[in-house]
Design an enzyme around this catalytic site. Structure first.
Site, short mmCIF file in Angstrom:
data_model
loop_
_atom_site.label_atom_id
_atom_site.label_comp_id
_atom_site.label_asym_id
_atom_site.label_seq_id
_atom_site.Cartn_x
_atom_site.Cartn_y
_atom_site.Cartn_z
N ARG A 119 -10.33 -1.39 4.40
CA ARG A 119 -10.91 -2.20 3.30
C ARG A 119 -9.99 -3.39 3.08
NH1 ARG A 119 -12.08 3.05 1.58
NH2 ARG A 119 -14.32 3.46 1.60
N GLU A 148 -8.83 0.41 -5.99
CA GLU A 148 -9.31 1.76 -6.26
C GLU A 148 -8.16 2.76 -6.12
OE1 GLU A 148 -12.68 2.98 -7.93
OE2 GLU A 148 -12.54 1.05 -6.92
N TYR A 176 -5.72 0.08 7.58
CA TYR A 176 -6.63 0.30 6.45
C TYR A 176 -7.88 -0.55 6.59
CZ TYR A 176 -8.14 1.33 1.72
OH TYR A 176 -8.86 1.76 0.65
N GLU A 212 -5.40 11.00 -1.37
CA GLU A 212 -6.79 11.28 -1.76
C GLU A 212 -7.43 12.41 -0.97
OE1 GLU A 212 -5.61 8.30 -0.83
OE2 GLU A 212 -6.92 6.69 -1.50
N HIS A 258 -2.36 -6.95 2.78
CA HIS A 258 -3.09 -6.21 3.81
C HIS A 258 -3.14 -6.98 5.12
CE1 HIS A 258 -5.66 -3.55 0.93
NE2 HIS A 258 -4.38 -3.54 0.64
N ASP A 298 -4.75 5.04 -1.44
CA ASP A 298 -5.00 3.87 -0.59
C ASP A 298 -4.48 2.56 -1.21
OD1 ASP A 298 -6.19 5.41 1.33
OD2 ASP A 298 -8.25 5.00 0.71
N ASP A 350 -5.32 -0.37 -2.34
CA ASP A 350 -6.25 -1.34 -2.90
C ASP A 350 -6.44 -1.04 -4.38
OD1 ASP A 350 -7.79 0.95 -2.88
OD2 ASP A 350 -9.22 0.26 -1.37
#
Length: 694
Positions: A300, A86, A298, A9, A346, A82, A84
């Site tokens: 989140r 998103e 990470y 990203e 995670h 990432d 997740d």
């Protein structure tokens, strides 16, 4: 020559990963999402299983062209967004746009950006997880259905530019409801009686407990006088001494919401700032000779799981720095949240290596980066340390049938507390309160009896930390949504921050009352929480996303029709002030912005004059002696104090001046607030200082 393209990203992430992968890899950044629903229309076909219409995001043309050109030059493409929902959606959109073969394992995920984690991740690429993509897609479409249907009605009936979001509306309602509770609150009187006592020549305090061993409250001054009369000249005899050893466990390592809360309490960081700085630490910091390294995992996540490798490394560090007794020896019980997340891919938020201490990284990190890294590092290390052991003592003292109680504790073994102690929402923390040696049957000497009147307080307005905690407890939103939600409700003018606490605006109250009348399920906490659970089931492959949307949309569409017909138009009139605009002569009116009230010309848009609302603190300026000290706000909304003759007089202070001079040297006194020492009135010229009850 490079034969593999990796797409991430951000440029910072690309730089860190590129260093580990070497010359056979090209690493490029997509700069976040490349496709989304169009802004100019709904972009969702509600008659065809909620089929979304995606378009490339404006301004991404050059990036997409560069990525397409790179794809043609390589044999393999990996998508390393990432780990997740998103990130999975970004990878899927890139694959769609770049015509990549979805039957191939294109997706690479890692929880930390370190050499070992990156190399291991590229050995095990996987297919794009369509359950994750569909969960993100369902959330995005659901939010679009709510926002793009309710917002136009609000534009017509209230004011242009308004919006209604699924999570943001519930959040504003919670702030509104708290304000209603505060306004409806009726304080109740109660009293305390504190006795300053002596045992073995040492002072301690005991408080009124009750008329027996059961705790009781004193409701009136008459009751206080009865108690004082009853205990007058009577002996104070120790009835019971209870000594216990108590264990205190450390807090779990950070998840997203607990990091946001603790950074607000300990560092005074806004939620958005915490996430921005955490992103920098995750994506990589240049450590000189070592190069660019991701310093935290990470950020989140709602899992408190820690990898075996990280646990072993922490154990080694604790053994070297503190000794064997500081290593965990017992199995700690997991919380319900931890058990639910035990299988989560995670980890918790932790340093990628506990061996990189905050002090060693000082020269490479900005002040904010160092503060947040230290918080994460200390919290993680403490979570891997032995429990603290406290000796506690409770003493019941009887005087003519009235019971007083003294409590004390002292740290027998600090354990994890040597490194870190969690804060509380009210800023308090546990401190030692030693009691002298006291024996049962002993008669104690009383030095002073102090009765005090108190009144119950209304529930406090939400701080960012408290609001995030409440949203999490109610299952509203997810870790990644908290920061943008809090930003949005302020930008829209629905709430304002006053003294770091959320206050609803008139606009926010009107909008929520309309949504409550016509779309009650949107504001129902249980409904919103259930919807989050349904979206989680999509992620787990247990529900179809289109069916969830269909179930919601049937009743919602009918409510839209009713609202369009029956919602009354509301005109919000500005409150007119006594002040006159110095530019055009019209009255200034009170307006509400994201940082509270301000004055603006009623002649807007012809006259755009605005002024802050200044509060006079009742103190003359010590420099020019003609001006008055007023409260002002900096660009970052921090309160400071300055002369109202500015710019002619430039006197300023971060501390609030008080309206009386120093009794010792007659100079200006200011109110100083410190976390540990509390509030004190301090002279600006000499060493005079007096404590203030906060």
């Amino acid at each position: 020559m490079a034969d593999t393209l990796v797409i991430v990203e951000s440029p910072a992430k690309a730089k860190t990963i590129g260093k580990y992968l070497g010359s056979k890899y090209i690493v490029k950044a997509s700069m976040g999402h490349v496709r989304d629903l169009p802004k100019s229309q709904m972009g969702v076909d509600v008659t065809n299983k909620f089929e979304p219409k995606y378009i490339t995001i404006r301004g991404k043309g050059d990036i997409l062209k560069s990525l397409k050109d790179s794809v043609k030059k390589v044999k393999k493409v990996y998508l390393a967004a990432d780990p997740d929902r998103e990130g999975e959606a970004i990878a899927w959109h890139l694959a769609q746009y770049l015509n990549l073969d979805l039957s191939q394992p294109l997706r690479v995920v890692f929880n930390e950006i370190t050499k070992d984690a990156i190399k291991d991740a590229f050995k095990h690429p996987r297919h794009i997880n369509m359950d994750l993509v569909n969960a993100q897609q369902a959330r995005r479409i659901l939010d679009r259905l709510v926002g793009y249907n309710i917002s136009p009605i609000l534009w017509k009936k209230v004011r242009k530019g308004l919006s209604a979001g699924r999570v943001q509306s519930v959040t504003v309602k919670m702030i509104n409801d708290r304000e209603k509770e505060i306004n409806a609150f009726e304080p109740e009187e109660y009293w305390t009686i504190t006795n300053a006592m002596l045992s073995a020549g040492k002072a301690f305090e005991a408080r009124f407990h009750g008329y027996g061993e059961e705790k009781a409250e004193i409701k009136s001054e008459a009751e206080v006088n009865e108690i004082l009369e009853r205990i007058k000249d009577q002996p104070y005899v120790v009835q019971k001494v209870l000594k216990r050893e108590r264990k205190r466990n450390p807090a779990a390592p950070f998840i997203t919401s607990s990091l946001q809360q603790e950074a607000a309490r300990k560092l005074n960081f806004r939620t958005a700032k915490t996430m921005m700085v955490a992103q920098q630490l995750y994506e990589g910091i240049d450590l000189g000779k070592e190069g660019t390294v991701g310093l935290i995992t990470y950020m989140r996540t709602d899992s408190t799981r820690i990898s075996q490798t990280a646990q072993e490394e922490a154990k080694t560090y604790i053994l070297e720095q503190f000794g064997q007794e500081y290593i965990i020896t017992e199995q700690r019980p997991q919380s319900k949240k931890e058990k639910e997340n035990a299988q989560d891919a995670h980890e918790a938020i932790r340093p990628t290596s506990v061996m990189r201490t905050p002090d060693e990284l000082k020269e490479f990190l900005s002040r904010d980066q160092l503060k947040l890294y230290r918080l994460i590092w200390e919290r993680f290390l403490a979570s891997q340390m032995a429990s603290a052991v406290l000796d506690t003592m409770t003493v019941d003292i009887k005087v003519n049938g009235i019971f007083f109680r003294a409590t004390g504790s002292k740290v027998k073994f600090p354990g994890f507390m040597k490194v870190y102690v969690e804060s509380t929402d009210d800023g308090g923390k546990e401190e030692d309160s030693f009691l002298p040696p006291i024996e049962e049957g002993q008669t104690l000497e009383v030095q002073n009896i102090e009765p005090k009147q108190h009144f119950t307080q209304p529930p406090p307005r939400y701080t960012e930390a408290r609001l995030v905690k409440t949203l999490e407890e109610n299952g509203i939103g997810r870790p990644s949504t908290y920061a943008p939600t809090l930003e949005t409700i302020q930008k829209r003018g629905y709430v304002a921050l006053e003294e770091k606490r959320f206050v609803p605006t008139e606009l926010g109250q009107i909008v929520i009352s309309l949504i409550e009348e016509f779309f009650p399920e949107i504001l129902d906490i249980e409904f919103t929480s259930q919807m989050e659970s349904n979206l989680d089931k999509v992620e787990e492959g247990m529900s179809e996303w289109a069916k969830i949307l269909d179930h919601f949309y049937g009743d919602f569409a009918k409510r839209i029709e009713v609202a369009e017909e029956q919602m009354q138009e509301i005109e919000i009139k500005d409150e007119v002030s006594d002040e006159i605009c110095e530019l055009c002569g019209k009255h200034l009116v009170y307006k509400m912005g994201r940082y509270g009230k301000f004055l603006a010309c009623s002649g807007f848009p012809d006259c755009r004059n605005t002024k802050p609302i200044v509060k006079d603190v009742g103190v003359k300026c010590p420099t020019c002696e003609t001006g008055q000290i007023v409260e002002r706000k900096s660009k970052k909304s921090r309160v400071f104090f300055g002369c109202n003759n500015y710019p002619e007089c430039e006197w300023i202070s971060w501390d609030k001046p008080i309206p009386r001079n120093c009794p010792k040297c007659n100079s200006m006194m200011v109110e100083k607030k410190r976390k540990k020492q509390g509030v004190s009135n301090t002279c600006t010229a000499c060493d005079y200082q007096e404590e203030v009850d906060s």
